[in-house]
Write a protein that holds these residues in place. Structure first.
Motif, PDB file in Angstrom:
ATOM      1  N   ASN A  82      11.499   6.301  -0.467  1.00  8.75           N
ATOM      2  CA  ASN A  82      10.537   5.598  -1.325  1.00  8.75           C
ATOM      3  C   ASN A  82       9.101   5.903  -0.902  1.00  8.75           C
ATOM      4  O   ASN A  82       8.228   6.122  -1.739  1.00  8.75           O
ATOM      5  CB  ASN A  82      10.780   4.086  -1.279  1.00  8.75           C
ATOM      6  N   ARG A  83       8.874   5.908   0.405  1.00  9.52           N
ATOM      7  CA  ARG A  83       7.516   6.173   0.912  1.00  9.52           C
ATOM      8  C   ARG A  83       7.173   7.658   0.827  1.00  9.52           C
ATOM      9  O   ARG A  83       6.033   8.017   0.526  1.00  9.52           O
ATOM     10  CB  ARG A  83       7.390   5.685   2.356  1.00  9.52           C
ATOM     11  N   GLY A  84       8.128   8.515   1.140  1.00 10.19           N
ATOM     12  CA  GLY A  84       7.923   9.956   1.025  1.00 10.19           C
ATOM     13  C   GLY A  84       7.168  10.585   2.173  1.00 10.19           C
ATOM     14  O   GLY A  84       7.403  11.740   2.533  1.00 10.19           O
ATOM     15  N   THR A  85       6.257   9.835   2.762  1.00  7.82           N
ATOM     16  CA  THR A  85       5.410  10.371   3.830  1.00  7.82           C
ATOM     17  C   THR A  85       4.754   9.220   4.584  1.00  7.82           C
ATOM     18  O   THR A  85       4.620   8.116   4.046  1.00  7.82           O
ATOM     19  CB  THR A  85       4.305  11.279   3.240  1.00  7.82           C
ATOM     20  N   SER A  86       4.360   9.469   5.812  1.00  7.88           N
ATOM     21  CA  SER A  86       3.486   8.527   6.510  1.00  7.88           C
ATOM     22  C   SER A  86       2.081   8.658   5.926  1.00  7.88           C
ATOM     23  O   SER A  86       1.700   9.717   5.430  1.00  7.88           O
ATOM     24  CB  SER A  86       3.449   8.826   8.009  1.00  7.88           C
ATOM     25  N   VAL A  87       1.325   7.582   5.990  1.00  7.42           N
ATOM     26  CA  VAL A  87      -0.041   7.586   5.460  1.00  7.42           C
ATOM     27  C   VAL A  87      -1.004   7.334   6.617  1.00  7.42           C
ATOM     28  O   VAL A  87      -0.874   6.340   7.334  1.00  7.42           O
ATOM     29  CB  VAL A  87      -0.222   6.502   4.368  1.00  7.42           C
ATOM     30  N   TYR A  88      -1.957   8.255   6.786  1.00  9.03           N
ATOM     31  CA  TYR A  88      -2.891   8.177   7.913  1.00  9.03           C
ATOM     32  C   TYR A  88      -4.267   7.765   7.405  1.00  9.03           C
ATOM     33  O   TYR A  88      -5.078   8.590   7.003  1.00  9.03           O
ATOM     34  CB  TYR A  88      -2.954   9.528   8.633  1.00  9.03           C
ATOM     35  N   LEU A  89      -4.505   6.448   7.412  1.00  8.14           N
ATOM     36  CA  LEU A  89      -5.803   5.921   7.016  1.00  8.14           C
ATOM     37  C   LEU A  89      -6.748   5.959   8.212  1.00  8.14           C
ATOM     38  O   LEU A  89      -6.328   6.195   9.344  1.00  8.14           O
ATOM     39  CB  LEU A  89      -5.643   4.496   6.490  1.00  8.14           C
ATOM     40  N   VAL A  90      -8.028   5.717   7.942  1.00 13.56           N
ATOM     41  CA  VAL A  90      -9.023   5.807   9.015  1.00 13.56           C
ATOM     42  C   VAL A  90      -8.699   4.869  10.167  1.00 13.56           C
ATOM     43  O   VAL A  90      -8.802   5.230  11.335  1.00 13.56           O
ATOM     44  CB  VAL A  90     -10.435   5.503   8.464  1.00 13.56           C
ATOM     45  N   ASP A  91      -8.247   3.649   9.836  1.00 15.53           N
ATOM     46  CA  ASP A  91      -8.093   2.631  10.876  1.00 15.53           C
ATOM     47  C   ASP A  91      -6.651   2.285  11.216  1.00 15.53           C
ATOM     48  O   ASP A  91      -6.393   1.403  12.010  1.00 15.53           O
ATOM     49  CB  ASP A  91      -8.827   1.353  10.450  1.00 15.53           C
ATOM     50  N   ARG A  92      -5.683   2.973  10.588  1.00  7.12           N
ATOM     51  CA  ARG A  92      -4.280   2.639  10.868  1.00  7.12           C
ATOM     52  C   ARG A  92      -3.362   3.739  10.342  1.00  7.12           C
ATOM     53  O   ARG A  92      -3.773   4.566   9.521  1.00  7.12           O
ATOM     54  CB  ARG A  92      -3.920   1.303  10.222  1.00  7.12           C
ATOM     55  N   VAL A  93      -2.128   3.700  10.813  1.00 11.10           N
ATOM     56  CA  VAL A  93      -1.085   4.582  10.298  1.00 11.10           C
ATOM     57  C   VAL A  93      -0.016   3.712   9.654  1.00 11.10           C
ATOM     58  O   VAL A  93       0.416   2.710  10.221  1.00 11.10           O
ATOM     59  CB  VAL A  93      -0.446   5.425  11.430  1.00 11.10           C
ATOM     60  N   ILE A  94       0.386   4.072   8.445  1.00  9.98           N
ATOM     61  CA  ILE A  94       1.513   3.398   7.781  1.00  9.98           C
ATOM     62  C   ILE A  94       2.685   4.368   7.865  1.00  9.98           C
ATOM     63  O   ILE A  94       2.764   5.334   7.095  1.00  9.98           O
ATOM     64  CB  ILE A  94       1.181   3.057   6.322  1.00  9.98           C
TER      65      ILE A  94
END
Length: 431
Positions: A82-94
């Motif tokens: 469902n997510r497909g990938t990790s998401v690397y935002l400036v202040d956090r990693v999802i």
């Protein structure tokens, strides 16, 4: 919420023991290292290299065997898909996966046994892969390294005592990465060199500064090792004549090339022919303008003229890399398609054949869509923090370069920190 609870339950029940088995190569005696940023927690890949008696290189790329822990149809698998990938935002990693996997048993932490999917290649002095051994293994990373210390060790001779035993191998890795890069450039690959800026935040998330991130020999070693492993695995999958997952980058569309031609005509630069465009044509443009005032504009316009890379079961090649066959194999902790590739390898290496191409294509499209969503979110988070950083600088004058042209105005990128903004056409009263 129900899926989340099941994922949590499955994650808590994961067996953390690593036991060598007969179906896995045992590479725990090899001098494996990881090279990542200092703050990385999900370590996907390890490498080693040995110079063989015939002068060739034996390059090993050892990737976390995530698919061993994430079984198809499990709750963890459903959520990862469902997510497909990790998401690397400036202040956090999802993360795509629960942290017990991404930062724990799957992460190739030093001095701990780990399951791995490996690609060990014999490469000659021209960068050609002569043969490869692909399959599951058990490994043990001997040392965790970071980009900064590797750069200092190779370029400045500053070597920590515990890195000293690995220096002969690092010099061989440096030599091989140069060979591999030159091989790619000879065949016409495009070598974009955009400066990257990382937003440095204080403990409260307020941007303090924008820090330029250089691409050094340390990043090149990792990048070239991963590129050749991805290509080698893709060729194996293609030659197996079974349905597979490829990372494709198709030819630029004629309309985009026409736009590029219009913008660059004022620079008096040779433009590639729309009918027979090759990646080498783009690389020639980049080389001609390197170090000039036009370089940034040419790079940006060239990039925007290209299509988005995506996943597909049809091997259409990778235009930007000038590669006939390419896939994503090296980051299964943070990309679902890499895990799909690992599963296909496991099936085909063991003589399996039955894979539903239509289902695989649906998963490829979903992964491409989620990748684009994640990229948009990452860009938006950077833009948000850049705006926050610049809000106290209203009225100040900066040097900048035109980074894009539209019917409603021009985009300008500041030379000092690469913050970008739009100048509406109504404000261009002197032109």
């Amino acid at each position: 919420m129900e899926l989340y609870k099941t994922v949590k339950k499955e994650a808590e029940a994961i067996d953390q023991t690593v036991v060598p088995t007969e179906d896995r190569r045992d590479y725990r005696d090899r001098n494996l290292i990881t090279i990542d940023s200092e703050d990385a927690k999900d370590l996907d890949d390890a490498i080693d290299v040995v110079r063989l008696p015939n002068g060739h290189f034996r390059l090993g790329v050892y990737i976390a065997d995530v698919s061993y822990y994430v079984r198809p149809g499990s709750a963890i698998d459903q959520e990862a898909y469902n997510r497909g990938t990790s998401v690397y935002l400036v202040d956090r990693v999802i993360p795509m996966l629960p942290t017990v996997l991404s930062n724990g048993i799957c992460s190739l932490n030093a001095n701990e046994d780990r399951y791995s999917m490996t690609c060990v290649m014999e490469i000659d002095e021209e960068g050609k892969v002569l043969k490869a051994d692909i399959g599951p293994a058990v490994i043990r990373v001997k040392r965790r390294c970071n980009y900064v210390e590797i750069r200092k060790a190779l370029l400045e001779g500053i070597v920590p005592d515990d890195l000293q035993p690995f220096m002969p191998m690092l010099h061989e890795l440096r030599a091989l990465s140069t060979i591999l890069k030159n091989m790619r450039l000879r065949r016409g690959a495009i070598d974009f060199d955009f400066p990257e800026y990382k937003v440095i935040l204080d403990p409260d998330g307020v941007p303090l500064r924008l820090e330029k991130r250089e691409r050094t020999i340390a990043e090149q070693i990792v990048e070239e090792s991963m590129l050749i492993a991805n290509e080698t695995v893709a060729c194996y999958l293609r030659d197996s004549e079974n349905p597979s997952v490829y990372r494709i980058h198709e030819l630029p569309e004629p309309e985009r090339l026409d736009m590029m031609r219009t913008v660059l005509s004022s620079f008096n630069l040779p433009m590639p022919d729309t009918e027979s465009v090759k990646p080498a044509d783009f690389q020639k443009l980049l080389e001609m303008t390197k170090g000039t005032d036009e370089a940034a504009v040419v790079q940006t316009i060239a990039l925007r003229s290209m299509q988005q890379a995506r996943y597909s079961t049809t091997n259409a090649g990778h235009f930007g890399l000038a590669s006939e066959c390419y896939t994503h194999f090296t980051s299964p902790i943070r990309r679902y398609p890499d895990m799909m590739v690992h599963r296909l390898l496991d099936k085909y290496l063991n003589g399996g054949r039955a894979v539903n191409r239509e289902k695989l294509e649906t998963e490829c499209k979903h992964s491409s869509d989620m990748e684009q969503l994640a990229a948009n979110a990452e860009r938006a988070s950077i833009k948000y923090k850049q705006v926050e950083f610049m809000k106290d600088r209203l009225g100040q004058i900066y040097e900048g370069s035109v980074s894009g042209v539209t019917e409603w105005g021009i985009y300008v990128e500041l030379d000092e920190n690469k913050c970008e903004g739009m100048v509406p056409i109504r404000d261009l009263d002197d032109d």
